[in-house]
Design an enzyme around this catalytic site. Sequence first.
Site, short mmCIF file in Angstrom:
data_model
loop_
_atom_site.label_atom_id
_atom_site.label_comp_id
_atom_site.label_asym_id
_atom_site.label_seq_id
_atom_site.Cartn_x
_atom_site.Cartn_y
_atom_site.Cartn_z
N GLU A 102 0.81 -1.22 0.00
CA GLU A 102 0.00 0.00 0.00
C GLU A 102 0.85 1.28 0.00
O GLU A 102 0.68 2.14 -0.86
CB GLU A 102 -0.86 -0.06 1.27
CG GLU A 102 -1.92 0.98 1.39
CD GLU A 102 -3.07 0.79 0.41
OE1 GLU A 102 -3.18 -0.28 -0.20
OE2 GLU A 102 -3.83 1.75 0.24
N ASP A 126 0.01 -9.91 4.04
CA ASP A 126 -1.37 -9.94 4.53
C ASP A 126 -2.41 -10.19 3.44
O ASP A 126 -3.58 -10.42 3.75
CB ASP A 126 -1.69 -8.59 5.21
CG ASP A 126 -0.91 -8.41 6.50
OD1 ASP A 126 -0.43 -9.42 7.03
OD2 ASP A 126 -0.81 -7.28 6.97
N ARG A 161 -6.42 -28.77 26.38
CA ARG A 161 -6.28 -27.33 26.48
C ARG A 161 -6.97 -26.60 25.33
O ARG A 161 -7.16 -27.15 24.25
CB ARG A 161 -4.80 -26.95 26.37
CG ARG A 161 -4.10 -26.86 27.68
CD ARG A 161 -2.68 -26.38 27.45
NE ARG A 161 -1.88 -26.64 28.65
CZ ARG A 161 -0.57 -26.81 28.64
NH1 ARG A 161 0.10 -26.79 27.51
NH2 ARG A 161 0.07 -27.02 29.77
N MET A 168 -0.54 -12.92 11.85
CA MET A 168 -0.50 -11.57 11.29
C MET A 168 -1.83 -11.21 10.61
O MET A 168 -2.61 -12.08 10.25
CB MET A 168 0.67 -11.46 10.32
CG MET A 168 1.99 -11.36 11.07
SD MET A 168 3.39 -11.01 9.98
CE MET A 168 4.64 -10.52 11.20
N GLY A 169 -2.03 -9.92 10.42
CA GLY A 169 -3.26 -9.42 9.79
C GLY A 169 -3.81 -8.27 10.61
O GLY A 169 -4.72 -8.47 11.42
N ARG A 281 7.03 -14.12 8.34
CA ARG A 281 7.44 -13.36 7.16
C ARG A 281 8.88 -13.59 6.74
O ARG A 281 9.36 -12.92 5.80
CB ARG A 281 7.15 -11.87 7.35
CG ARG A 281 7.99 -11.16 8.40
CD ARG A 281 7.54 -9.69 8.56
NE ARG A 281 7.12 -9.10 7.32
CZ ARG A 281 5.99 -8.38 7.17
NH1 ARG A 281 5.22 -8.15 8.19
NH2 ARG A 281 5.68 -7.89 6.01
#
Lengths: 348, 348, 348, 348
Positions: A102, A126, A161, A168-169, A281
């Site tokens: 972006e 992402d 459990r 991520m995001g 990443r």
Amino acid sequence: MKIGILTGGGDCPGLNAVIRAVVRKSLQNGHDVIGIREGWRGILENNFMTLDLDAISGILPRGGTILGTSRTNVYKVENGEEKVKQNMKDAGIDCLVAIGGEDTLGVASKLYKGGVKVVGVPKTIDNDLNATDYTFGFDTAVNIATEAIDRLHTTAEAHNRVMVVEVMGRHAGWIAVHAGIAGGADVILIPEKPFDLDEVCDVITKRHARGKNFSIVVVSEGAKLKTENNVDKDGSFVLSSMEVDAFGHVKLGGIGNVIAEEIEKRTGFETRATVLGYIQRGGSPTAFDRVLGTRLGVFAADLVDKGEFGYMAALKGKDIVAVKLEEAVGELKTVDLELYKVAETFFG
Amino acid sequence: MKIGILTGGGDCPGLNAVIRAVVRKSLQNGHDVIGIREGWRGILENNFMTLDLDAISGILPRGGTILGTSRTNVYKVENGEEKVKQNMKDAGIDCLVAIGGEDTLGVASKLYKGGVKVVGVPKTIDNDLNATDYTFGFDTAVNIATEAIDRLHTTAEAHNRVMVVEVMGRHAGWIAVHAGIAGGADVILIPEKPFDLDEVCDVITKRHARGKNFSIVVVSEGAKLKTENNVDKDGSFVLSSMEVDAFGHVKLGGIGNVIAEEIEKRTGFETRATVLGYIQRGGSPTAFDRVLGTRLGVFAADLVDKGEFGYMAALKGKDIVAVKLEEAVGELKTVDLELYKVAETFFG
Amino acid sequence: MKIGILTGGGDCPGLNAVIRAVVRKSLQNGHDVIGIREGWRGILENNFMTLDLDAISGILPRGGTILGTSRTNVYKVENGEEKVKQNMKDAGIDCLVAIGGEDTLGVASKLYKGGVKVVGVPKTIDNDLNATDYTFGFDTAVNIATEAIDRLHTTAEAHNRVMVVEVMGRHAGWIAVHAGIAGGADVILIPEKPFDLDEVCDVITKRHARGKNFSIVVVSEGAKLKTENNVDKDGSFVLSSMEVDAFGHVKLGGIGNVIAEEIEKRTGFETRATVLGYIQRGGSPTAFDRVLGTRLGVFAADLVDKGEFGYMAALKGKDIVAVKLEEAVGELKTVDLELYKVAETFFG
Amino acid sequence: MKIGILTGGGDCPGLNAVIRAVVRKSLQNGHDVIGIREGWRGILENNFMTLDLDAISGILPRGGTILGTSRTNVYKVENGEEKVKQNMKDAGIDCLVAIGGEDTLGVASKLYKGGVKVVGVPKTIDNDLNATDYTFGFDTAVNIATEAIDRLHTTAEAHNRVMVVEVMGRHAGWIAVHAGIAGGADVILIPEKPFDLDEVCDVITKRHARGKNFSIVVVSEGAKLKTENNVDKDGSFVLSSMEVDAFGHVKLGGIGNVIAEEIEKRTGFETRATVLGYIQRGGSPTAFDRVLGTRLGVFAADLVDKGEFGYMAALKGKDIVAVKLEEAVGELKTVDLELYKVAETFFG
């Protein structure tokens, strides 16, 4: 022509595949390529490196970017655009290939309007960039997250459990939805669908009631509470342990840890959180990301060769196509709600 | 409704993801699902298994198929179609979900024309099925092959060797092209582009001349010689060491071994072959294949629920869509030559 | 004989390999095996499962434990020892194989002194158990941590960052030292060697000065400050951001996050932390751990068969040997300082 | 001192770890290191490369060897020893670190007797070198083979097949036994235990009889028939399809393919072979091999520094120790038959 190439924003598996492809194809097209170090900062500071066949040898399977990267924004620097133009002229650089998300492509788009010859290549872990079906790096991140969920499954099962996995995001839940479907998640929380903790706990409790005494909750780092002002219905949740910023993001500790604590408190089931973080990443890209990065790079080199600037190489279906830079930026690509419905089939 | 589900043909990572999705979604849609063992053979021999939530628990990350598979063709069995109908009736099975490739879906298509309610899900490691952008299992195979090529690279480099890697792909070179691009192959040989060994050796020799004294050659098992009757130009190649069948496929030893021997003979460079074989189709599926299999399974279950038979769930761009079974079979999807041109950018 | 088998403490890759080996060998030795669910809790609560060839089929490559586990301590339960004896008698269980760490084997040792026939198998991710060279699960944890460090390397390099990786190891730094050596760490912090943050920052600063503008710091969760009362020299460090418990362990956020913050503050280099957490102990075991677990299980089954109770199967060099249970517990096996010196060769 | 370092024989994961460690430690010890290219050939042909900190940066996780390798034997070259001495003198090389297997260390041992200062580091994928518990590269090979067997398991199960996996090991079955135990093999054939095909088929048939309709057979490339002259009892086996050389090794196609064909013929069960080949020796080393290589390299550098020549660095239990070069060569380390008995526990 002398083509300058740069990588901007967060690093992403597949960047080196793009660089290699742009260089290789451009040399075949009869041009020269020069590397600009550390994103837009490099062109502002005249920080360059040679990019010949030797420089790109063996980089295809490697993570990171041989050019380095930064978050420098040309338009937040005084006379940034002028400096870019002047430095390009001084270095004899005719045009640019900008690989980034972006922000990086936003700068590229403005520079193009300002008269700079530039071609873009979309990049984001992402997968939230408009005008391209998928971005490279995303498949690698999803596979790393899926493998982690696979591992957590065995621990969850052995210990009865609830395991919360934060992936991520920040603005879109693509990684969470894909890794959640692939990892068999029982609940998936994403920014696009604000959640109610009581509903989450309800799913888990019902699951236990039918004999499944472990659960996996996958949560995007940018997931948000459903109720107003990010305060849970009874008002106790946020006030007790969660601090959110103006956008509703958890400021300290991460949403994964906060949610895990609350689930344990409300359900009584032992709950643990894992924040996957930067391992998503880094490292060697998957085959998908290497192929996608390579195809985008070859296509971008050909756009340059044909003098078609102001465009970005993008994936549409099975094909690589050119889309205008301005279309690529400005609006996020959020999770397809049809896909989220597929994920919901497996909740609980 | 009572839905019968079966898997046919070679096994493929992601089959269990489809089975799980069909069962889970169909139960939610209010139907029952029964497993038919070992492909079409199971319905001919009344070999069934229960498929409830317990049966599909934990199968998502596993390779193979919990139903087993076979290559039995209903139409090569006497009164096959009648038996299928009778056995379905006896077992109270209202309709079928058939997961398989060209052969399995071909049978499904004929049965549909014969009045059997059937929905298909496309499956092939080779990605050569028409009417769907990609098939599950393919991404896993490409990643396994790519990882193998990565490993062979270091050996090639340490020993100044040519390494020939034979990958799956009897009729189409999808795995070879994708793994070849991802692994940085110097030559890729596929069925769609018959090759000339002298040209191959020429590429390798020129590479060595510019200081790269190792090379990687990726070859589809179905790759063929360019010259007539599969005899190399000077007539010596095929006659000396290669036996081909009516379709031009190497009968003994595999084309990888044969080519390696010839390259060493012609170039003088030490050359070794590796035939990847069955490891390409086994084991845990990648995230991509798990997500694709899951989406196809949910979609197929909904087709059944809506009574839309005679269709196959297919991937088009980012979406899952319904295509007629008859469109899916009959013609192979061969490698896009634009993609092969991308690969050629990196030859030599 | 009827042999009861249980797994206690944290889960660990390789547990299923041991269970499978004990069952298989014991059946061949002419005995029966019964599974005790969820560690010592299962024998206290008569929670058993059948363990025949079918039950152990396919479990070798799977993480976790098919028996489940817990941290229940027999001696913290009223009349615990008596209950164990009574329940064994009621269920016809002649002897026990207990697979676990310090706590589980401590109970086993006391039970043996109390007259219960028991054989132990050592288990700990952390490799800090005395009387055995290595424990299964450790190799898997080290490989997972190493792969994560490999991934973080590319991000560190692309962004000129310091990356801090927190790995398991509350009392001993085995995982940190092995993964740190294998991952090429520039600094490794372990409980056995209390650290001074200024020295750490000094190493990083000098590294940058010689042109390496990224660094990897691996830190055990149990690493401690060198100076008294866990306060750094100038008194500011602990007070500002670190809360430690009575043992000097960071209570909130984890030491990785705390150190990362301080390194950034002191050196001015961008620093990020990753806490690997539970992914280190889940999932499919490495070949090493599967072989070690299998060998220990076969050996333990033979100890039972020969009536040699009160022992634990242990790895010494290349061999599996019997050591007394009481020798195995009570003292931690801390990191060999010769090994740490090897690691230090690569610091900076 | 000026230390020359070389790698000889087949490549092996971990070689770069050793090189890096020798260079780093020797620089710290105050010496210079020069790289000798392509094994002993490099010193005969004065083919050297600079080895400073830059040259070894980033090589730890990479397979292969940055020095290249060859199988050149100094003593098969006229006046080879004299040339080595003269070229060392001319290049100012005071002593050598030779990393290699039986052949490379054999040359090192003779050179030492001839007055050359040399220290050895043992290397073999096959783990068949005497005087060291394990060699680096072996653990990586075993893990690759085990992962392949895991993958083949799912295919075997889906298709009711016998899968034969041929692994490396010409003279010793270490890889076969370790990967076979780790992969859950039903039969393991190694050079140390000549086999009878009827017995093999018997195990498989009995397995099927008890409802397990798939089997995994792991075979070392050097496995041999039990009966005299490598002819099976009824005389038909070898004559029909197997050609063996003087040592009983299959000359064409590989023993895996030959055995698979015979098993199918004799049992009637569909049988397929996979020959893993070169992927076992390439690519990134496991953590175990990186740590072992690093420890051996540091130790070798210190031997050189202390002037202790004629020794090899070796692993004994948990420690690295010095053993005389002459002890390291001459006799193979064959598979421990206790270990093979562990493997046999799981046959059938």
